[in-house]
Write a protein that holds these residues in place. Sequence first.
Motif, PDB file in Angstrom:
ATOM      1  N   VAL A 264       5.781  -1.296   1.967  1.00  0.00           N
ATOM      2  CA  VAL A 264       6.024  -1.139   3.409  1.00  0.00           C
ATOM      3  C   VAL A 264       5.307   0.091   3.946  1.00  0.00           C
ATOM      4  CG1 VAL A 264       7.780  -0.719   5.166  1.00  0.00           C
ATOM      5  CG2 VAL A 264       8.217  -2.357   3.336  1.00  0.00           C
ATOM      6  N   ALA A 265       5.304   1.180   3.164  1.00  0.00           N
ATOM      7  CA  ALA A 265       4.611   2.395   3.594  1.00  0.00           C
ATOM      8  C   ALA A 265       3.120   2.132   3.775  1.00  0.00           C
ATOM      9  CB  ALA A 265       4.836   3.517   2.585  1.00  0.00           C
ATOM     10  N   GLY A 266       2.592   1.196   2.991  1.00  0.00           N
ATOM     11  CA  GLY A 266       1.185   0.824   3.136  1.00  0.00           C
ATOM     12  C   GLY A 266       0.899   0.154   4.468  1.00  0.00           C
ATOM     13  N   VAL A 267       1.917  -0.456   5.050  1.00  0.00           N
ATOM     14  CA  VAL A 267       1.767  -1.068   6.377  1.00  0.00           C
ATOM     15  C   VAL A 267       1.710   0.006   7.450  1.00  0.00           C
ATOM     16  CG1 VAL A 267       2.829  -2.635   8.063  1.00  0.00           C
ATOM     17  CG2 VAL A 267       2.935  -3.160   5.612  1.00  0.00           C
ATOM     18  N   GLY A 268       2.536   1.063   7.265  1.00  0.00           N
ATOM     19  CA  GLY A 268       2.540   2.162   8.224  1.00  0.00           C
ATOM     20  C   GLY A 268       3.909   2.811   8.327  1.00  0.00           C
ATOM     21  N   ASP A 269       3.949   4.006   8.916  1.00  0.00           N
ATOM     22  CA  ASP A 269       5.202   4.752   9.059  1.00  0.00           C
ATOM     23  C   ASP A 269       6.237   3.989   9.887  1.00  0.00           C
ATOM     24  OD1 ASP A 269       4.332   6.795   7.499  1.00  0.00           O
ATOM     25  OD2 ASP A 269       4.220   8.304   9.103  1.00  0.00           O
ATOM     26  N   LEU A 270       5.766   3.248  10.907  1.00  0.00           N
ATOM     27  CA  LEU A 270       6.689   2.517  11.770  1.00  0.00           C
ATOM     28  C   LEU A 270       7.475   1.475  10.971  1.00  0.00           C
ATOM     29  CD1 LEU A 270       7.861   1.771  14.516  1.00  0.00           C
ATOM     30  CD2 LEU A 270       5.881   0.259  14.866  1.00  0.00           C
ATOM     31  N   ALA A 271       6.768   0.700  10.163  1.00  0.00           N
ATOM     32  CA  ALA A 271       7.432  -0.322   9.343  1.00  0.00           C
ATOM     33  C   ALA A 271       8.408   0.317   8.369  1.00  0.00           C
ATOM     34  CB  ALA A 271       6.392  -1.145   8.588  1.00  0.00           C
ATOM     35  N   LEU A 272       8.025   1.472   7.794  1.00  0.00           N
ATOM     36  CA  LEU A 272       8.904   2.166   6.847  1.00  0.00           C
ATOM     37  C   LEU A 272      10.185   2.628   7.541  1.00  0.00           C
ATOM     38  CD1 LEU A 272       9.385   3.313   4.015  1.00  0.00           C
ATOM     39  CD2 LEU A 272       8.164   5.380   4.743  1.00  0.00           C
ATOM     40  N   PHE A 399       7.970 -12.266 -10.534  1.00  0.00           N
ATOM     41  CA  PHE A 399       7.986 -13.150  -9.369  1.00  0.00           C
ATOM     42  C   PHE A 399       8.152 -12.399  -8.047  1.00  0.00           C
ATOM     43  CE2 PHE A 399      10.702 -15.618  -6.404  1.00  0.00           C
ATOM     44  CZ  PHE A 399       9.781 -16.606  -6.057  1.00  0.00           C
ATOM     45  N   SER A 400       9.213 -11.590  -7.935  1.00  0.00           N
ATOM     46  CA  SER A 400       9.579 -11.018  -6.642  1.00  0.00           C
ATOM     47  C   SER A 400       8.591  -9.970  -6.137  1.00  0.00           C
ATOM     48  CB  SER A 400      10.986 -10.412  -6.723  1.00  0.00           C
ATOM     49  OG  SER A 400      11.918 -11.385  -7.123  1.00  0.00           O
ATOM     50  N   VAL A 401       8.155  -9.061  -7.031  1.00  0.00           N
ATOM     51  CA  VAL A 401       7.199  -8.028  -6.604  1.00  0.00           C
ATOM     52  C   VAL A 401       5.869  -8.645  -6.146  1.00  0.00           C
ATOM     53  CG1 VAL A 401       5.786  -6.088  -7.391  1.00  0.00           C
ATOM     54  CG2 VAL A 401       8.228  -6.144  -7.920  1.00  0.00           C
ATOM     55  N   PRO A 402       5.258  -9.542  -6.948  1.00  0.00           N
ATOM     56  CA  PRO A 402       4.024 -10.178  -6.451  1.00  0.00           C
ATOM     57  C   PRO A 402       4.231 -10.925  -5.137  1.00  0.00           C
ATOM     58  CG  PRO A 402       4.285 -10.571  -8.806  1.00  0.00           C
ATOM     59  CD  PRO A 402       5.564  -9.955  -8.331  1.00  0.00           C
ATOM     60  N   LEU A 403       5.378 -11.613  -5.002  1.00  0.00           N
ATOM     61  CA  LEU A 403       5.648 -12.356  -3.768  1.00  0.00           C
ATOM     62  C   LEU A 403       5.737 -11.412  -2.574  1.00  0.00           C
ATOM     63  CD1 LEU A 403       6.389 -15.028  -2.347  1.00  0.00           C
ATOM     64  CD2 LEU A 403       8.799 -14.507  -2.871  1.00  0.00           C
ATOM     65  N   ALA A 404       6.453 -10.292  -2.741  1.00  0.00           N
ATOM     66  CA  ALA A 404       6.585  -9.326  -1.648  1.00  0.00           C
ATOM     67  C   ALA A 404       5.229  -8.785  -1.224  1.00  0.00           C
ATOM     68  CB  ALA A 404       7.502  -8.188  -2.078  1.00  0.00           C
ATOM     69  N   THR A 408       3.460  -9.548   2.439  1.00  0.00           N
ATOM     70  CA  THR A 408       3.374  -8.380   3.320  1.00  0.00           C
ATOM     71  C   THR A 408       1.951  -7.971   3.643  1.00  0.00           C
ATOM     72  OG1 THR A 408       5.451  -7.572   2.395  1.00  0.00           O
ATOM     73  CG2 THR A 408       4.111  -5.976   3.608  1.00  0.00           C
ATOM     74  N   ILE A 409       1.109  -7.902   2.608  1.00  0.00           N
ATOM     75  CA  ILE A 409      -0.254  -7.372   2.804  1.00  0.00           C
ATOM     76  C   ILE A 409      -1.287  -8.476   3.041  1.00  0.00           C
ATOM     77  CG2 ILE A 409      -2.050  -5.868   1.872  1.00  0.00           C
ATOM     78  CD1 ILE A 409       0.550  -4.423   2.602  1.00  0.00           C
ATOM     79  N   PRO A 410      -1.625  -9.316   2.030  1.00  0.00           N
ATOM     80  CA  PRO A 410      -2.664 -10.331   2.266  1.00  0.00           C
ATOM     81  C   PRO A 410      -2.321 -11.307   3.393  1.00  0.00           C
ATOM     82  CG  PRO A 410      -2.265 -10.077  -0.084  1.00  0.00           C
ATOM     83  CD  PRO A 410      -1.181  -9.326   0.620  1.00  0.00           C
ATOM     84  N   MET A 411      -1.040 -11.751   3.465  1.00  0.00           N
ATOM     85  CA  MET A 411      -0.682 -12.713   4.498  1.00  0.00           C
ATOM     86  C   MET A 411      -0.355 -12.042   5.829  1.00  0.00           C
ATOM     87  SD  MET A 411       1.491 -15.625   2.424  1.00  0.00           S
ATOM     88  CE  MET A 411       1.548 -16.658   3.888  1.00  0.00           C
ATOM     89  N   GLY A 412      -0.219 -10.704   5.812  1.00  0.00           N
ATOM     90  CA  GLY A 412      -0.056  -9.965   7.055  1.00  0.00           C
ATOM     91  C   GLY A 412       1.293 -10.096   7.733  1.00  0.00           C
ATOM     92  N   TRP A 413       2.359 -10.395   6.974  1.00  0.00           N
ATOM     93  CA  TRP A 413       3.682 -10.541   7.578  1.00  0.00           C
ATOM     94  C   TRP A 413       4.357  -9.196   7.823  1.00  0.00           C
ATOM     95  CZ3 TRP A 413       6.823 -15.249   5.327  1.00  0.00           C
ATOM     96  CH2 TRP A 413       6.077 -16.409   5.489  1.00  0.00           C
ATOM     97  N   GLY A 414       3.833  -8.122   7.251  1.00  0.00           N
ATOM     98  CA  GLY A 414       4.408  -6.795   7.459  1.00  0.00           C
ATOM     99  C   GLY A 414       5.833  -6.690   6.939  1.00  0.00           C
ATOM    100  N   ILE A 415       6.698  -6.031   7.712  1.00  0.00           N
ATOM    101  CA  ILE A 415       8.086  -5.825   7.305  1.00  0.00           C
ATOM    102  C   ILE A 415       8.801  -7.151   7.084  1.00  0.00           C
ATOM    103  CG2 ILE A 415       8.815  -5.662   9.725  1.00  0.00           C
ATOM    104  CD1 ILE A 415      10.409  -3.793   6.772  1.00  0.00           C
ATOM    105  N   TYR A 416       8.420  -8.196   7.831  1.00  0.00           N
ATOM    106  CA  TYR A 416       9.049  -9.505   7.670  1.00  0.00           C
ATOM    107  C   TYR A 416       8.739 -10.106   6.303  1.00  0.00           C
ATOM    108  CZ  TYR A 416       9.471  -9.032  12.734  1.00  0.00           C
ATOM    109  OH  TYR A 416       9.751  -8.566  13.992  1.00  0.00           O
ATOM    110  N   GLY A 417       7.572  -9.805   5.756  1.00  0.00           N
ATOM    111  CA  GLY A 417       7.210 -10.311   4.434  1.00  0.00           C
ATOM    112  C   GLY A 417       8.091  -9.737   3.340  1.00  0.00           C
ATOM    113  N   VAL A 418       8.320  -8.427   3.390  1.00  0.00           N
ATOM    114  CA  VAL A 418       9.184  -7.774   2.396  1.00  0.00           C
ATOM    115  C   VAL A 418      10.601  -8.328   2.461  1.00  0.00           C
ATOM    116  CG1 VAL A 418      10.353  -5.593   1.888  1.00  0.00           C
ATOM    117  CG2 VAL A 418       7.883  -5.646   2.134  1.00  0.00           C
TER     118      VAL A 418
END
Length: 465
Positions: A264-272, A399-404, A408-418
């Motif tokens: 999430v921090a990789g997405v940005g401070d706002l998402a964190l 399973f869960s870590v790769p899915l998250a 979040t990152i490649p599919m661009g869902w951001g906080i919703y992906g996590v």
Amino acid sequence: MTGQPKSRVLDKGLWGMSAPMLVDQAVTFTIPLTDMFFLSRISDDAAAAVGAVSPLVFAGNTLLMITAFAGSSIASQRIGAGKYETANATIMAYVLLILGLAVLTALAINTGGAQVAGWMPLSEAVETHAVVYLGIIGWMVAIWGLRAAYQTILNVYGEPKWNTVSNFIFFGCNILGNSIVIFGLFGVPPMGVEGVALASVVAIFCSFVFTFTIVHWHLGLRLPFRQGLKEFRALIKPVLRIAAPASLEPVSFNIYMIVLNWIVAGVGDLALKVKVYTFNTFLFCLMISVALSMATEVIIAQRVGRGEFDEADRQMRQSLKAALWGTGLLALFWVLLNQPVLGIYTDDPAILAYGLWVFVLAFLSEPARTVNIVMGAALRSTGDAAFISYTTIAVIWLFSVPLAYILTIPMGWGIYGVMTAAIIDESVRALIKWWRWRQRKWEHFGVAAYEAREAKRREYASRAR
């Protein structure tokens, strides 16, 4: 044994045991909310910093608490079989073990926490706050572990009401301490994040002193120090048989939470910031499932010690049903009040804009999380800890870590992906625990069954010689 107290667990039953525990946990899970409030008075960066690294603190707390609960499960099974002398010696042994682990855990967090914060893609301002906090908070974790050991003693003897008082002392001291160091009361200069950490250490110490006093002076329990030390290896072996695998699951989960914060921090401070505020709010929902699981754990352990397996199964199902209803209603309450709740922490419109859907996703993960907590505690109390721990670790890391990450990152869902990945993760692990319980292999993992198998093995070996 003259004058020693007797356990009242089975006399009180689920509601007699869980009612004070519910109040106890309500106070406990209010503390992260109040801490987050005080940290947000410093800045959103301070709140995000502590929230980002708090899973490291939770991992340390969990390691010590699981060890205490494992020890209390063995002690409860001994009491269920009427072996109070051995039960008290077991309590002494696991208190000594936790004392050693507590010191090591504190040193690990205080010295190694800065490296963990440095590995995360935090902004400079957020990382600075995180390093300061981790340099102190390890001692709170150590004292928390010692208090947890003494709280399990009160649970084992059917006196959980004193744990509620202990937590009120912690809560009150924490509020007072935070008010002093944040708002500069009584002439004390404001101390920021460092002050919040110091307030937590002082508050938990006051709470521990009270619990220690109740066990030894009010309850009148005399723990056999010499026997516990002399027979330490033999007494601690069945405890470690539960604690070693059982601690892997929650510790692994908290490391998983650190990884999620890293993503999430990789997405940005706002998402964190959004993730931290949401997670700490929904932590409060755990008070019901944790309280019921703690009461269930002690009751089932004593039932297993008596060989009353059908009663243990009915108890687990009753507890799970109550936990699902209670947690679901509380989580729904948070969803309906998403904007006012977030508004307690911040007035940033960008954070408030995330409110509804982030809270809805958090709500959807609660039923499966409740199953994991209640059934995990039930399985641990019987001694069947290894299977669920190993399968949980496999699910999380394979399973869960790769899915998250993918969502979040490649599919661009951001906080919703996590948060979507968290729902799937909790659901998969809940299904595994339910399947394991229904197999009823836990009937053969109790300490009495284990010792009977060991006796047969030794007899067979002596005959073979």
